[in-house]
Design an enzyme around this catalytic site. Sequence first.
Site, short mmCIF file in Angstrom:
data_model
loop_
_atom_site.label_atom_id
_atom_site.label_comp_id
_atom_site.label_asym_id
_atom_site.label_seq_id
_atom_site.Cartn_x
_atom_site.Cartn_y
_atom_site.Cartn_z
N THR A 46 0.88 -1.17 0.11
CA THR A 46 -0.13 -0.02 -0.03
C THR A 46 0.87 1.43 0.05
O THR A 46 0.39 2.36 -0.44
CB THR A 46 -1.06 -0.12 1.31
OG1 THR A 46 -1.50 -1.20 1.18
CG2 THR A 46 -1.82 0.97 1.15
N TYR A 134 5.35 -12.05 4.84
CA TYR A 134 4.27 -11.59 4.30
C TYR A 134 3.90 -12.41 2.96
O TYR A 134 4.85 -12.50 2.10
CB TYR A 134 4.54 -10.02 3.89
CG TYR A 134 3.57 -9.49 3.04
CD1 TYR A 134 2.15 -9.75 2.97
CD2 TYR A 134 3.91 -8.31 2.38
CE1 TYR A 134 1.18 -8.92 2.22
CE2 TYR A 134 3.03 -7.45 1.71
CZ TYR A 134 1.80 -7.82 1.49
OH TYR A 134 1.04 -6.81 0.82
N LYS A 162 1.73 -11.95 7.86
CA LYS A 162 0.59 -11.46 7.37
C LYS A 162 0.16 -12.29 6.22
O LYS A 162 0.75 -12.60 5.21
CB LYS A 162 1.11 -9.88 6.75
CG LYS A 162 -0.05 -9.34 6.01
CD LYS A 162 0.20 -8.19 5.21
CE LYS A 162 -0.50 -7.32 4.47
NZ LYS A 162 -0.17 -6.11 3.93
N ILE A 204 -3.56 -6.42 9.23
CA ILE A 204 -2.94 -5.29 8.60
C ILE A 204 -3.53 -4.84 7.48
O ILE A 204 -3.79 -5.67 6.40
CB ILE A 204 -1.40 -6.10 8.14
CG1 ILE A 204 -0.68 -6.30 9.45
CG2 ILE A 204 -0.53 -5.08 7.41
CD1 ILE A 204 0.54 -7.13 9.11
#
EC number: 4.3.3.7
Length: 292
Positions: A46, A134, A162, A204
Amino acid sequence: MQFQGSLVALVTPMQPDGSLDYDAYRSLIDWHVAEGTDGLVVVGTTGESPSVSMEEHAELIRVAVEHAAGRIPVIAGVGANSTDEAIHLARHAKAVGAQAGLSVVPYYNKPNQEGIYRHFRAVAEAVDLPTVLYNVPGRTVADMSNDTVLRLAEVPGIIGIKEATGDIARGALLLREAPAGFQVFSGDDPTAAALILLGARGNISVTANVAPRLMHELCTAARGGDVPRTRELNARLARLNKALFIEANPIPVKWALAQMGHTALGYRLPMVELSEQYHSLVRTALQEVGLL
């Protein structure tokens, strides 16, 4: 290091010419502290990490840690598809005081499971910084299996993951099989409530960029096992969760923040403005939860 609750996957504000807007960046951090966000995750997907230079990436981490000033934990995006670069970023994050690093599965070069394992082990062994794995195969192509995650969970310094596949069954199996103390976080807003109710420590979140208090409340309710409240908040956010992914993240969420007056509207190519056909959809989703 333990994390929980709503951890915002923070955008990187930019001016219309693509220059980084550090004033808006600091302002967003202040807003998240005031709104109850439980942690910042900076310069990840992001945060447009592929679109910033290595020097800018390092400075964004430094500024976030400096401005947070202990008010809120900072997890620094330290992922790269080069293991040496990931180690370099992790060392910098450690040096400037980040509480942990978020390290994505190497993208584009498509390593096999052994390559993924050795990559993350090398980063963890090189830098004394808590590492959150992640897995987001929709962006990286390579998909880290649960078996590989469980192998990595035994590596000192790797503290969690994540889990951004959006696959609840897969997340549930990981929660069941992971060793005690291994922290599983949702990385998928539409399914976050379900995964937290199953035992994940938090989310998250992209949606937290525009609805920080609501996402904090959702994560708190789910972590506390308050199913009716969780269902209520999840239903309230459902349309927004979907709207913010109507085009590739972070295109919609940056457009939404600009509409709310928090940032200018700026991207770097190849990311561009939200397609006009989706403006009303995102605007309506923001209005529905009282954000406009």
